[in-house]
Design a protein around this motif. Structure first.
Motif, PDB file in Angstrom:
ATOM      1  N   CYS A  12      25.204   9.438  21.786  1.00  3.51           N
ATOM      2  CA  CYS A  12      24.791   9.572  20.532  1.00  3.51           C
ATOM      3  C   CYS A  12      23.633  10.773  20.438  1.00  3.51           C
ATOM      4  CB  CYS A  12      24.126   8.265  19.923  1.00  3.51           C
ATOM      5  SG  CYS A  12      25.098   6.784  19.706  1.00  3.51           S
ATOM      6  N   LYS A  30      19.058   8.521  14.763  1.00  6.39           N
ATOM      7  CA  LYS A  30      20.178   8.341  15.875  1.00  6.39           C
ATOM      8  C   LYS A  30      21.363   8.164  15.171  1.00  6.39           C
ATOM      9  CE  LYS A  30      21.114   5.603  20.007  1.00  6.39           C
ATOM     10  NZ  LYS A  30      20.727   4.250  20.673  1.00  6.39           N
ATOM     11  N   SER A  32      25.782   8.252  15.297  1.00  6.73           N
ATOM     12  CA  SER A  32      26.851   8.024  16.046  1.00  6.73           C
ATOM     13  C   SER A  32      27.686   9.021  16.624  1.00  6.73           C
ATOM     14  CB  SER A  32      28.009   7.084  15.364  1.00  6.73           C
ATOM     15  OG  SER A  32      29.067   6.771  16.023  1.00  6.73           O
ATOM     16  N   LYS A  33      28.234   8.990  17.822  1.00 12.48           N
ATOM     17  CA  LYS A  33      28.829  10.143  18.607  1.00 12.48           C
ATOM     18  C   LYS A  33      29.981  10.385  18.081  1.00 12.48           C
ATOM     19  CE  LYS A  33      30.087   7.086  22.610  1.00 12.48           C
ATOM     20  NZ  LYS A  33      29.801   6.959  23.998  1.00 12.48           N
ATOM     21  N   TYR A  37      32.465   4.894  17.302  1.00 11.46           N
ATOM     22  CA  TYR A  37      31.209   4.207  17.993  1.00 11.46           C
ATOM     23  C   TYR A  37      30.358   3.662  16.717  1.00 11.46           C
ATOM     24  CZ  TYR A  37      27.373   3.743  21.187  1.00 11.46           C
ATOM     25  OH  TYR A  37      26.549   3.227  22.111  1.00 11.46           O
ATOM     26  N   ASN A  38      30.851   4.030  15.522  1.00 14.20           N
ATOM     27  CA  ASN A  38      30.013   3.536  14.199  1.00 14.20           C
ATOM     28  C   ASN A  38      29.640   1.827  14.201  1.00 14.20           C
ATOM     29  OD1 ASN A  38      29.864   5.865  13.132  1.00 14.20           O
ATOM     30  ND2 ASN A  38      31.039   5.390  11.580  1.00 14.20           N
ATOM     31  N   ARG A  40      29.400   0.052  17.019  1.00  8.59           N
ATOM     32  CA  ARG A  40      28.433  -0.293  17.974  1.00  8.59           C
ATOM     33  C   ARG A  40      26.852  -0.030  17.683  1.00  8.59           C
ATOM     34  NH1 ARG A  40      29.620   0.995  24.244  1.00  8.59           N
ATOM     35  NH2 ARG A  40      27.557  -0.239  24.118  1.00  8.59           N
ATOM     36  N   LEU A  41      27.056   1.525  17.032  1.00  7.94           N
ATOM     37  CA  LEU A  41      25.434   1.857  16.660  1.00  7.94           C
ATOM     38  C   LEU A  41      24.968   0.879  15.531  1.00  7.94           C
ATOM     39  CD1 LEU A  41      23.417   4.098  17.232  1.00  7.94           C
ATOM     40  CD2 LEU A  41      24.209   5.303  15.394  1.00  7.94           C
ATOM     41  N   LYS A  42      25.796   0.440  14.651  1.00  2.00           N
ATOM     42  CA  LYS A  42      25.257  -0.556  13.575  1.00  2.00           C
ATOM     43  C   LYS A  42      24.845  -1.751  14.364  1.00  2.00           C
ATOM     44  CE  LYS A  42      26.426  -2.140   9.015  1.00  2.00           C
ATOM     45  NZ  LYS A  42      27.197  -2.254   7.786  1.00  2.00           N
ATOM     46  N   LYS A  66      25.192   6.738   6.124  1.00  2.00           N
ATOM     47  CA  LYS A  66      26.254   7.843   6.988  1.00  2.00           C
ATOM     48  C   LYS A  66      26.117   9.188   6.506  1.00  2.00           C
ATOM     49  CE  LYS A  66      30.093   4.172   7.749  1.00  2.00           C
ATOM     50  NZ  LYS A  66      31.505   3.932   7.461  1.00  2.00           N
ATOM     51  N   LEU A  70      29.603   9.337   9.991  1.00  2.00           N
ATOM     52  CA  LEU A  70      29.130   8.744  11.208  1.00  2.00           C
ATOM     53  C   LEU A  70      28.000   8.108  10.681  1.00  2.00           C
ATOM     54  CD1 LEU A  70      29.218  12.033  13.539  1.00  2.00           C
ATOM     55  CD2 LEU A  70      30.753  10.039  13.567  1.00  2.00           C
ATOM     56  N   TYR A  72      24.390   6.346  11.168  1.00  2.00           N
ATOM     57  CA  TYR A  72      22.946   6.570  11.760  1.00  2.00           C
ATOM     58  C   TYR A  72      21.992   5.901  11.177  1.00  2.00           C
ATOM     59  CZ  TYR A  72      21.397   8.421   7.068  1.00  2.00           C
ATOM     60  OH  TYR A  72      20.852   8.580   5.823  1.00  2.00           O
TER      61      TYR A  72
END
Length: 278
Positions: A12, A30, A32-33, A37-38, A40-42, A66, A70, A72
């Protein structure tokens, strides 16, 4: 607003957000990569937002959203240094206090059991199958056969599903003048306090957070002495836990699993060889 990108290891992107013509840092963002991956980051955002502990603080989450599809989230900027970078300068009394804090945090989480409808053995075997598939094309895969044999036959059902940090390395503990903070709480595939012990030991036994210094022979003598002190005291606390005689076997298996999980993300040949050797 200006953005300055920080170095990170998760994939990320991390940015410092500042108002124009100001030295004041508004927050750390931060991002998301990728779109996949959204989710997982959430999950990481929610984990940090809901975090509760009598021992540690985490940076306060102040916003989320977002950008370019992505996900964030923005969090409080903490002025501090990682425990990995500070340990060589600390006295043994300070290190002992930090060890106690870490151990109280882990013990606190060991009693916070999570309800799960999944079989632990099945979860671990699926993870191992995924890892074996991703590593099978690796030229050194035969060297890992004994490792996989050991892990496939391990009685994973003994490991309880509990609250955890998910990536409790010395790089993810921030030391400030008055407080200790945890950063990069991870949505790990299986939540367990054993995993947090394992991540600490990946640093204390393997030297993961010190890998660049170890590889280049730049680990200082003071750092080595302080790490030895940390390792001895931390392992003594594990020995004193009333958790049955199988605890070290479970920690050992999880530690090896954690090392295997690092390999697919390793791009640097020297770091790859370092992990394989360990």
């Amino acid at each position: 607003m200006t953005r300055k990108q920080l170095k990170g290891h998760s994939g990320c992107k991390l940015f410092i957000i500042q108002s124009d013509n100001s030295d004041y840092i508004d927050c750390v963002r931060k991002v998301s990569k990728n779109i996949h991956y959204n989710k997982r980051l959430k999950a990481q955002y929610l984990k940090q937002k809901r975090f509760k502990s009598k021992i540690f603080d985490v940076p306060e989450v102040v916003n989320s959203g977002k950008t370019n599809n992505l996900f964030y989230f923005d969090m409080q900027y903490i002025r501090g240094s990682t425990l990995a970078s500070e340990i060589g300068f600390m006295d043994t009394i300070t290190i002992e206090k930090i060890i106690n804090n870490i151990f109280h945090f882990i013990s606190e989480n060991a009693n916070k059991k999570l309800e799960t409808h999944q079989n632990t053995d099945e979860i671990m075997l699926r993870k191992l199958a995924t890892l074996e598939d991703s590593l099978s094309k690796n030229k050194d895969f035969k060297k890992l056969n004994n490792t996989f044999d050991l892990l496939v036959t391990h009685p994973w059902y003994r490991i309880q599903n509990t609250v955890s940090h998910g990536d409790l390395t010395l790089e993810n503990i921030l030391v400030t003048e008055h407080k200790l903070y945890l950063i990069d709480l991870l949505d790990t595939f299986f939540e367990t306090w054993i995993g947090d012990i394992s991540k600490i030991l990946v640093d204390l036994l393997i030297g993961w957070s010190f890998r660049e210094k170890i590889i280049t022979n730049n680990l200082g003598e003071l750092e080595e002495i302080k790490m030895h002190f940390f390792r001895k005291n931390f392992c003594t606390k594990i020995n004193n836990l009333d958790k049955g005689t199988d605890l070290w076997e479970d920690i050992h298996a999880y530690l090896i699993l954690d090392l295997l999980r690092i390999i697919p993300y390793t791009k640097d040949v020297k770091v790859y060889n370092f992990i394989l050797d360990k």
